[in-house]
Scaffold this motif. Structure first.
Motif, PDB file in Angstrom:
ATOM      1  N   LEU A 129      -9.962   4.985 -10.802  1.00 48.76           N
ATOM      2  CA  LEU A 129      -9.495   3.615 -10.586  1.00 48.76           C
ATOM      3  C   LEU A 129      -9.895   3.168  -9.185  1.00 48.76           C
ATOM      4  CD1 LEU A 129      -5.914   3.956 -12.149  1.00 48.76           C
ATOM      5  CD2 LEU A 129      -7.973   2.968 -13.200  1.00 48.76           C
ATOM      6  N   PRO A 130     -10.371   1.952  -9.033  1.00 47.30           N
ATOM      7  CA  PRO A 130     -10.897   1.507  -7.734  1.00 47.30           C
ATOM      8  C   PRO A 130      -9.849   1.450  -6.633  1.00 47.30           C
ATOM      9  CG  PRO A 130     -10.760  -0.337  -9.280  1.00 47.30           C
ATOM     10  CD  PRO A 130     -10.514   0.904 -10.066  1.00 47.30           C
ATOM     11  N   HIS A 131      -8.582   1.351  -6.987  1.00 51.34           N
ATOM     12  CA  HIS A 131      -7.520   1.239  -5.979  1.00 51.34           C
ATOM     13  C   HIS A 131      -6.849   2.571  -5.689  1.00 51.34           C
ATOM     14  CE1 HIS A 131      -5.816   0.646  -9.983  1.00 51.34           C
ATOM     15  NE2 HIS A 131      -4.721   1.198  -9.523  1.00 51.34           N
ATOM     16  N   VAL A 132      -7.334   3.661  -6.307  1.00 55.86           N
ATOM     17  CA  VAL A 132      -6.722   4.986  -6.124  1.00 55.86           C
ATOM     18  C   VAL A 132      -7.681   5.893  -5.364  1.00 55.86           C
ATOM     19  CG1 VAL A 132      -5.833   7.049  -7.277  1.00 55.86           C
ATOM     20  CG2 VAL A 132      -5.291   4.783  -8.189  1.00 55.86           C
TER      21      VAL A 132
ATOM     22  N   HIS B 231       0.878  -1.184   0.000  1.00 51.53           N
ATOM     23  CA  HIS B 231       0.000   0.000   0.000  1.00 51.53           C
ATOM     24  C   HIS B 231       0.907   1.224   0.000  1.00 51.53           C
ATOM     25  CE1 HIS B 231      -4.199   1.546   1.252  1.00 51.53           C
ATOM     26  NE2 HIS B 231      -3.502   2.578   0.859  1.00 51.53           N
ATOM     27  N   ILE B 232       0.516   2.264  -0.736  1.00 51.41           N
ATOM     28  CA  ILE B 232       1.286   3.509  -0.779  1.00 51.41           C
ATOM     29  C   ILE B 232       0.378   4.654  -0.357  1.00 51.41           C
ATOM     30  CG2 ILE B 232       2.584   5.127  -2.234  1.00 51.41           C
ATOM     31  CD1 ILE B 232       3.215   2.770  -4.103  1.00 51.41           C
ATOM     32  N   ARG B 233       0.852   5.453   0.594  1.00 49.97           N
ATOM     33  CA  ARG B 233       0.138   6.665   1.015  1.00 49.97           C
ATOM     34  C   ARG B 233       1.099   7.836   0.878  1.00 49.97           C
ATOM     35  NH1 ARG B 233      -1.479   4.917   6.917  1.00 49.97           N
ATOM     36  NH2 ARG B 233       0.444   3.732   6.630  1.00 49.97           N
ATOM     37  N   ILE B 234       0.661   8.916   0.267  1.00 49.03           N
ATOM     38  CA  ILE B 234       1.532  10.043   0.007  1.00 49.03           C
ATOM     39  C   ILE B 234       0.854  11.354   0.364  1.00 49.03           C
ATOM     40  CG2 ILE B 234       0.802  10.019  -2.428  1.00 49.03           C
ATOM     41  CD1 ILE B 234       3.571  11.233  -3.110  1.00 49.03           C
ATOM     42  N   HIS B 235       1.639  12.249   0.970  1.00 51.79           N
ATOM     43  CA  HIS B 235       1.180  13.615   1.204  1.00 51.79           C
ATOM     44  C   HIS B 235       2.073  14.539   0.402  1.00 51.79           C
ATOM     45  CE1 HIS B 235       1.566  17.523   3.493  1.00 51.79           C
ATOM     46  NE2 HIS B 235       0.331  17.523   3.038  1.00 51.79           N
ATOM     47  N   GLU B 236       1.461  15.411  -0.399  1.00 51.88           N
ATOM     48  CA  GLU B 236       2.228  16.321  -1.250  1.00 51.88           C
ATOM     49  C   GLU B 236       1.648  17.731  -1.171  1.00 51.88           C
ATOM     50  OE1 GLU B 236       4.663  18.121  -2.753  1.00 51.88           O
ATOM     51  OE2 GLU B 236       5.238  16.074  -3.271  1.00 51.88           O
ATOM     52  N   PRO B 237       2.382  18.677  -0.557  1.00 46.64           N
ATOM     53  CA  PRO B 237       1.873  20.040  -0.417  1.00 46.64           C
ATOM     54  C   PRO B 237       2.249  20.985  -1.557  1.00 46.64           C
ATOM     55  CG  PRO B 237       3.836  19.785   0.916  1.00 46.64           C
ATOM     56  CD  PRO B 237       3.583  18.451   0.255  1.00 46.64           C
ATOM     57  N   LEU B 238       3.149  20.588  -2.467  1.00 43.42           N
ATOM     58  CA  LEU B 238       3.688  21.529  -3.452  1.00 43.42           C
ATOM     59  C   LEU B 238       3.393  21.175  -4.903  1.00 43.42           C
ATOM     60  CD1 LEU B 238       7.201  22.048  -1.798  1.00 43.42           C
ATOM     61  CD2 LEU B 238       5.214  23.571  -1.666  1.00 43.42           C
ATOM     62  N   PHE B 239       3.443  19.895  -5.242  1.00 41.89           N
ATOM     63  CA  PHE B 239       3.251  19.465  -6.629  1.00 41.89           C
ATOM     64  C   PHE B 239       2.276  18.296  -6.685  1.00 41.89           C
ATOM     65  CE2 PHE B 239       7.606  21.190  -6.572  1.00 41.89           C
ATOM     66  CZ  PHE B 239       7.520  22.126  -7.603  1.00 41.89           C
TER      67      PHE B 239
ATOM     68  N   GLN C 292       4.710   4.807 -13.037  1.00 43.51           N
ATOM     69  CA  GLN C 292       3.261   4.786 -12.907  1.00 43.51           C
ATOM     70  C   GLN C 292       2.653   3.422 -13.212  1.00 43.51           C
ATOM     71  OE1 GLN C 292       1.805   8.071 -15.280  1.00 43.51           O
ATOM     72  NE2 GLN C 292       3.018   9.574 -14.148  1.00 43.51           N
ATOM     73  N   ARG C 293       3.473   2.471 -13.706  1.00 50.79           N
ATOM     74  CA  ARG C 293       2.953   1.136 -13.969  1.00 50.79           C
ATOM     75  C   ARG C 293       2.465   0.472 -12.681  1.00 50.79           C
ATOM     76  NH1 ARG C 293       7.886  -1.910 -16.548  1.00 50.79           N
ATOM     77  NH2 ARG C 293       8.301   0.156 -17.396  1.00 50.79           N
ATOM     78  N   VAL C 294       2.930   0.965 -11.526  1.00 49.17           N
ATOM     79  CA  VAL C 294       2.454   0.446 -10.237  1.00 49.17           C
ATOM     80  C   VAL C 294       0.945   0.637 -10.105  1.00 49.17           C
ATOM     81  CG1 VAL C 294       2.546   0.857  -7.751  1.00 49.17           C
ATOM     82  CG2 VAL C 294       4.659   0.743  -9.053  1.00 49.17           C
ATOM     83  N   LEU C 295       0.419   1.698 -10.713  1.00 47.76           N
ATOM     84  CA  LEU C 295      -1.012   1.984 -10.626  1.00 47.76           C
ATOM     85  C   LEU C 295      -1.813   1.382 -11.769  1.00 47.76           C
ATOM     86  CD1 LEU C 295      -1.069   5.759  -9.594  1.00 47.76           C
ATOM     87  CD2 LEU C 295      -1.058   3.745  -8.136  1.00 47.76           C
ATOM     88  N   THR C 296      -1.154   1.130 -12.892  1.00 50.07           N
ATOM     89  CA  THR C 296      -1.899   0.738 -14.093  1.00 50.07           C
ATOM     90  C   THR C 296      -1.591  -0.679 -14.569  1.00 50.07           C
ATOM     91  OG1 THR C 296      -0.186   1.751 -15.490  1.00 50.07           O
ATOM     92  CG2 THR C 296      -2.055   3.132 -14.863  1.00 50.07           C
ATOM     93  N   GLY C 297      -0.736  -1.410 -13.860  1.00 48.85           N
ATOM     94  CA  GLY C 297      -0.377  -2.760 -14.274  1.00 48.85           C
ATOM     95  C   GLY C 297      -1.450  -3.781 -13.949  1.00 48.85           C
ATOM     96  N   ASP C 298      -1.107  -5.045 -14.153  1.00 52.50           N
ATOM     97  CA  ASP C 298      -2.069  -6.129 -13.935  1.00 52.50           C
ATOM     98  C   ASP C 298      -2.421  -6.312 -12.454  1.00 52.50           C
ATOM     99  OD1 ASP C 298      -2.091  -6.627 -16.637  1.00 52.50           O
ATOM    100  OD2 ASP C 298      -0.521  -8.153 -16.537  1.00 52.50           O
TER     101      ASP C 298
ATOM    102  N   PRO D 185      -2.301  -3.818  -9.668  1.00 61.28           N
ATOM    103  CA  PRO D 185      -2.041  -2.456  -9.185  1.00 61.28           C
ATOM    104  C   PRO D 185      -1.992  -2.374  -7.663  1.00 61.28           C
ATOM    105  CG  PRO D 185      -4.305  -2.654  -9.933  1.00 61.28           C
ATOM    106  CD  PRO D 185      -3.621  -3.929 -10.316  1.00 61.28           C
ATOM    107  N   THR D 186      -1.202  -1.446  -7.184  1.00 60.49           N
ATOM    108  CA  THR D 186      -1.017  -1.241  -5.752  1.00 60.49           C
ATOM    109  C   THR D 186      -2.019  -0.212  -5.230  1.00 60.49           C
ATOM    110  OG1 THR D 186       1.345  -1.685  -5.992  1.00 60.49           O
ATOM    111  CG2 THR D 186       0.643  -0.538  -3.990  1.00 60.49           C
ATOM    112  N   PRO D 187      -2.702  -0.483  -4.127  1.00 67.13           N
ATOM    113  CA  PRO D 187      -3.572   0.543  -3.522  1.00 67.13           C
ATOM    114  C   PRO D 187      -2.772   1.815  -3.238  1.00 67.13           C
ATOM    115  CG  PRO D 187      -3.968  -1.594  -2.515  1.00 67.13           C
ATOM    116  CD  PRO D 187      -2.751  -1.761  -3.389  1.00 67.13           C
ATOM    117  N   TYR D 188      -3.365   2.953  -3.580  1.00 67.37           N
ATOM    118  CA  TYR D 188      -2.642   4.232  -3.536  1.00 67.37           C
ATOM    119  C   TYR D 188      -3.585   5.305  -3.003  1.00 67.37           C
ATOM    120  CZ  TYR D 188       0.188   8.134  -5.409  1.00 67.37           C
ATOM    121  OH  TYR D 188       0.953   9.272  -5.568  1.00 67.37           O
ATOM    122  N   HIS D 189      -3.121   6.030  -1.990  1.00 64.66           N
ATOM    123  CA  HIS D 189      -3.931   7.086  -1.362  1.00 64.66           C
ATOM    124  C   HIS D 189      -3.108   8.360  -1.311  1.00 64.66           C
ATOM    125  CE1 HIS D 189      -6.687   8.265   2.294  1.00 64.66           C
ATOM    126  NE2 HIS D 189      -6.605   9.228   1.384  1.00 64.66           N
TER     127      HIS D 189
END
Length: 293
Positions: A198-201, A111-119, A155-161, A163-167
Motif C-alpha cells: 500500500l502506498p501509505h504503508v 500519521h502513525i509511527r510504531i516501533h514493535e520489538p516483540l510482536f 485496521q480500517r484506518v489503513l484500508t478505508g477510503d 487511509p492514514t500514513p503508517y510507518h
C-alpha cells in the motif's frame, strides 16, 4: 452538569492543553472561571476532562489565553466538539477504555509511527495471528473472539477510503517468534508484505545484526495530531498501558523512532526488481524467515 468520572484520553488531553495555556497566560482558576461566568471548580473539572466547555466559552478561553487563531486553535476547538463516537462504541461491552481511546486516536491521527520489538503490530496482524496472541492471555473464548474482532476492525484506518500514513519499524525477533503455528506465521508474513504494497504503508525490519537498540527502546506508538503540539505517544504495556502528550517526551520518542528507522533495513518494496535485493533489505529478510518456516 454532573462531572464525568471516566473522561476519555481526548477529553483529558484537551483539559491538559487548556491548563497549559492558562498557566502560560498567567491567569488563575478564578480569572478563567469568570470568563465563563463560573467558579474555579468548573475550570478544574474542564482541565481534568471531567466537564465539557461550550463552543463559545472555549473560544473566549483560547482568545484570553493568548492562543492565536491557526492550526492549534482549530485543533483544540475540534477536540472539544468531537463527540468521540465511532465504530468502537460497538465494543463497549468488552473493550476497556484505553482500547477505545486507542481506536479513537488512530482514527483521528494525521500519521502513525510504531516501533514493535516483540510482536507484529496489531494494525498489521492477520485474524489468525491476532487470535493466537489474544487467546494466550484471555482464557474466555467468547471474549477472545470479540477482542480479535475489535483488533481487526482497527485496521480500517489503513484500508478505508481515506487511509492514514503508517510507518512501522519491527524487530527481527517479532518475525521469528512462533505465534500459533508455522502456518499462521507464514500467512502473517505474507500479509505483512501485502500491506507494505500500500502506498501509505512503510514497513522496516530492525535486524539482529543492528544491535540491541530496538530491545532497549521497547514498544511505542507516535500519533501525529491535527496541529503541532497535539502529538501523542502510546505505550502498550500488559498491565498499565498509557498515553502522554508531554512535549519533551513526545520529542524524545520521535528522535528514538528516527534512530530506529535509520538503523533498520530499507523498507519493504515488493515492486523492486530481484537484482535490487543483492544487499539485505526488509523484504529479503521477511522472505528468508518465511521460507525457513
Amino acid at each position: 452538569m454532573a462531572a464525568r468520572t471516566s473522561p476519555s484520553e481526548r477529553q483529558r488531553r484537551l483539559g491538559a492543553e487548556l491548563r497549559k495555556l492558562r498557566k502560560r497566560a498567567g491567569l488563575s482558576g478564578d480569572a478563567a472561571g469568570a470568563l465563563l461566568d463560573a467558579d474555579r471548580t468548573r475550570i478544574s473539572h474542564i482541565e481534568a476532562g471531567r466537564m465539557d466547555v461550550p463552543r463559545n466559552g472555549l473560544y473566549r478561553l483560547l482568545r484570553s489565553y493568548g492562543c492565536p487563531e491557526g492550526p492549534l486553535f482549530d485543533g483544540l476547538m475540534d477536540m472539544a466538539h468531537d463527540r468521540g463516537r465511532g465504530w468502537w462504541d460497538e465494543y463497549r461491552d468488552m473493550a476497556v477504555p484505553v482500547m477505545r481511546d486507542l481506536a479513537e486516536l488512530e482514527s483521528g491521527a494525521a500519521h502513525i509511527r510504531i516501533h514493535e520489538p516483540l510482536f507484529i503490530p496489531g494494525m498489521l496482524q492477520t485474524r489468525e495471528y491476532a487470535h493466537a496472541v489474544i487467546s494466550a492471555l484471555e482464557p474466555e473464548s467468547g471474549r477472545a473472539d470479540r477482542l480479535v474482532e475489535f483488533r481487526v476492525d482497527r485496521q480500517r484506518v489503513l484500508t478505508g477510503d481515506r487511509p492514514t500514513p503508517y510507518h512501522a519499524v519491527i524487530s527481527e525477533s517479532a518475525l521469528r517468534v512462533l505465534v500459533g503455528s508455522e502456518k499462521i506465521m507464514r500467512k502473517q508474513l505474507l500479509r505483512l508484505i501485502e500491506l507494505a504494497r500500500l502506498p501509505h504503508v512503510t514497513v522496516q525490519v530492525f535486524p539482529f545484526r543492528a544491535g540491541a537498540y530496538s530491545a532497549y527502546c521497547g514498544p511505542f506508538v507516535l500519533f501525529q495530531g491535527s496541529a503541532p503540539g497535539l502529538d501523542t505517544v502510546y505505550f502498550d504495556r500488559p498491565v498499565d498501558s498509557a498515553f502522554t502528550g508531554d512535549g519533551d517526551r513526545v520529542r524524545k520518542y520521535a528522535r528514538l523512532f528516527e534512530q530506529l528507522a535509520s538503523s533498520a533495513l530499507a523498507p519493504v518494496d515488493p515492486e523492486a526488481p530481484p537484482e535490487s535485493h543483492e544487499s539485505q533489505d526488509s523484504l529479503g529478510l521477511i522472505q528468508h524467515i518465511m521460507y525457513d518456516l
